[in-house]
Design an enzyme around this catalytic site. Structure first.
Site, PDB file in Angstrom:
ATOM      1  CB  SER A 274      -1.090   0.076   1.054  1.00  0.00           C
ATOM      2  OG  SER A 274      -1.505   1.322   1.427  1.00  0.00           O
TER       3      SER A 274
ATOM      4  CE1 TYR B  82      -4.835  -2.594   4.499  1.00  0.00           C
ATOM      5  CE2 TYR B  82      -3.709  -0.511   3.800  1.00  0.00           C
ATOM      6  CZ  TYR B  82      -4.150  -1.757   3.324  1.00  0.00           C
ATOM      7  OH  TYR B  82      -4.024  -1.820   2.159  1.00  0.00           O
TER       8      TYR B  82
HETATM    9  P1  NAD Z   1     -11.436  -5.725  -2.105  1.00  0.00           P
HETATM   10  O1  NAD Z   1     -12.031  -5.703  -0.924  1.00  0.00           O
HETATM   11  O2  NAD Z   1     -12.270  -5.516  -3.372  1.00  0.00           O
HETATM   12  O3  NAD Z   1     -10.846  -7.049  -2.497  1.00  0.00           O
HETATM   13  C1  NAD Z   1     -10.033  -7.844  -1.557  1.00  0.00           C
HETATM   14  C2  NAD Z   1      -9.876  -9.338  -1.995  1.00  0.00           C
HETATM   15  O4  NAD Z   1      -9.248  -9.903  -1.179  1.00  0.00           O
HETATM   16  C3  NAD Z   1     -11.394 -10.020  -2.334  1.00  0.00           C
HETATM   17  O5  NAD Z   1     -11.037 -10.658  -3.394  1.00  0.00           O
HETATM   18  C4  NAD Z   1     -11.500 -10.829  -1.137  1.00  0.00           C
HETATM   19  O6  NAD Z   1     -12.323 -11.942  -1.263  1.00  0.00           O
HETATM   20  C5  NAD Z   1      -9.976 -11.037  -0.818  1.00  0.00           C
HETATM   21  N1  NAD Z   1      -9.962 -11.615   0.512  1.00  0.00           N
HETATM   22  C6  NAD Z   1     -10.068 -11.030   1.459  1.00  0.00           C
HETATM   23  N2  NAD Z   1      -9.763 -11.741   2.747  1.00  0.00           N
HETATM   24  C7  NAD Z   1      -9.347 -13.027   2.211  1.00  0.00           C
HETATM   25  C8  NAD Z   1      -8.916 -14.128   2.736  1.00  0.00           C
HETATM   26  N3  NAD Z   1      -9.000 -14.416   4.118  1.00  0.00           N
HETATM   27  N4  NAD Z   1      -8.638 -15.259   1.982  1.00  0.00           N
HETATM   28  C9  NAD Z   1      -8.626 -14.948   0.833  1.00  0.00           C
HETATM   29  N5  NAD Z   1      -9.188 -13.892   0.010  1.00  0.00           N
HETATM   30  C10 NAD Z   1      -9.382 -13.048   0.723  1.00  0.00           C
HETATM   31  O7  NAD Z   1     -10.217  -4.747  -2.255  1.00  0.00           O
HETATM   32  P2  NAD Z   1      -9.136  -4.331  -3.154  1.00  0.00           P
HETATM   33  O8  NAD Z   1      -8.994  -2.807  -3.326  1.00  0.00           O
HETATM   34  O9  NAD Z   1      -9.313  -5.267  -4.542  1.00  0.00           O
HETATM   35  O10 NAD Z   1      -8.030  -4.746  -2.538  1.00  0.00           O
HETATM   36  C11 NAD Z   1      -6.898  -5.918  -2.856  1.00  0.00           C
HETATM   37  C12 NAD Z   1      -5.638  -5.436  -2.209  1.00  0.00           C
HETATM   38  O11 NAD Z   1      -5.133  -4.444  -2.530  1.00  0.00           O
HETATM   39  C13 NAD Z   1      -5.702  -5.749  -0.657  1.00  0.00           C
HETATM   40  O12 NAD Z   1      -4.589  -6.512  -0.382  1.00  0.00           O
HETATM   41  C14 NAD Z   1      -5.580  -4.452  -0.293  1.00  0.00           C
HETATM   42  O13 NAD Z   1      -4.908  -4.150   1.044  1.00  0.00           O
HETATM   43  C15 NAD Z   1      -4.733  -3.693  -1.440  1.00  0.00           C
HETATM   44  N6  NAD Z   1      -4.914  -2.308  -1.410  1.00  0.00           N
HETATM   45  C16 NAD Z   1      -5.945  -1.602  -1.963  1.00  0.00           C
HETATM   46  C17 NAD Z   1      -6.106  -0.366  -1.963  1.00  0.00           C
HETATM   47  C18 NAD Z   1      -7.426   0.270  -2.592  1.00  0.00           C
HETATM   48  O14 NAD Z   1      -7.446   1.578  -2.432  1.00  0.00           O
HETATM   49  N7  NAD Z   1      -8.395  -0.189  -3.135  1.00  0.00           N
HETATM   50  C19 NAD Z   1      -5.025   0.486  -1.747  1.00  0.00           C
HETATM   51  C20 NAD Z   1      -3.830  -0.276  -1.292  1.00  0.00           C
HETATM   52  C21 NAD Z   1      -3.577  -1.573  -1.293  1.00  0.00           C
END
Ligand code: NAD
Length: 253
Positions: free
Chosen positions: A145, A158
């Site tokens: 992140s 986080y």
């Molecule tokens: P999201 O919530 O749409 O997707 C998260 C995904 O992780 C989902 O497919 C969910 O099913 C899966 N997941 C959660 N817990 C799980 C588990 N125990 N086992 C298997 N799968 C699991 O959010 P996103 O934005 O697509 O996030 C994806 C990644 O990007 C994450 O690691 C998040 O921390 C990171 N991230 C997101 C952002 C943002 O602004 N969207 C920014 C920085 C980092």
């Protein structure tokens, strides 16, 4: 460049994982989608990969559950063999993750458990389980992140969970270098997904604030991150390992 390869993308039924699967598929890479719960949750991702011109299989995986990780790793080679006649993968994208928020003094133990179990322990244990099934010369990309560079009030726990992934990637790069396996992290900025209750997609006030504080003048879209992940998996990045690469459009610089 990445045609005929196989990539595992965890948590790829939606969000950044789905975008990464589609971006890799557009380059000819075949995808192992992982989903939690009902198999039908992967239907949309299976269709999206087909529309992008590639093929996918879907396996169940809960990275917070050690038994689920073991079952996934056990089932993987046979599932690959049955569909594509190969027993190894070329790329692992550790995308599954959660956000939990609270200022210091207000961090709930359950939230800390989720951050550590899913973001940290899940990434480490799944990587450990998949490495024996990864080809020499392969690539591991874990999703960190922007907040490990520029922390905000309420995101300390986080951000710390993501910093752990970045440090883990450094050690892994060192250990897997002799097998020519590259290990990097992509650090997304705020991106419009379900993450954080969908705030970066649905909260106009937050979107305006973030756009005003981002060099490129807008909030990230899932495709921005998917393309960055897929690019890092190409041979053009063959000399890039042990790096944290931010894909944030210059957010909060
Ligand atoms: P999201 O919530 O749409 O997707 C998260 C995904 O992780 C989902 O497919 C969910 O099913 C899966 N997941 C959660 N817990 C799980 C588990 N125990 N086992 C298997 N799968 C699991 O959010 P996103 O934005 O697509 O996030 C994806 C990644 O990007 C994450 O690691 C998040 O921390 C990171 N991230 C997101 C952002 C943002 O602004 N969207 C920014 C920085 C980092």
């Amino acid at each position: 460049m990445t045609a005929d390869r196989i990539a595992i993308v965890t948590g790829s039924a939606r969000g950044l994982g789905l975008a990464a699967a589609v971006a890799l598929a557009k380059r000819g890479t075949r995808i192992v989608i992982t989903y939690r719960g009902e198999p039908s949750r992967a239907d949309g991702a299976l269709d999206a990969v087909a529309v992008a011109g590639s093929e996918a299989i879907a396996l169940q995986l809960d990275v917070a559950d050690v038994d689920s990780i073991q079952q996934f790793a056990h089932a993987l080679p046979a599932a690959l063999e049955a569909r594509w006649g190969k027993r190894e993968v070329d790329v692992l994208v550790n995308n599954a993750g959660v956000g939990r928020w609270g200022a210091v003094g207000e961090i709930a133990p359950d939230d800390l458990d989720a951050l550590l179990d899913i973001n940290v322990k899940g990434t480490i244990l799944l990587t450990q389980a998949v490495v024996p099934h990864l080809v020499d010369g392969g690539s591991i990309i874990s999703i960190s992140s922007m907040l490990t560079r520029r922390v905000t009030v309420g995101s300390a726990a986080y951000a710390a969970s993501k910093a752990a992934i970045e440090t883990f990637a450094l050690g892994l790069a060192l250990e897997l270098g002799p097998r020519r396996i590259r290990v990097n992290t992509i650090a997304p900025g705020p991106t419009a997904t379900d993450f954080n209750g969908g705030a970066m997609r649905d909260d106009d006030g937050m979107r305006d604030f973030l756009a005003a504080n981002t060099a490129m003048g807008r909030v990230g879209e899932p495709e921005d991150i998917g393309e960055a992940i897929a690019t890092l998996a190409t041979d053009g990045a063959a000399w890039i390992t042990a790096q944290r690469i931010e894909a944030s459009g210059g957010a909060l610089i």
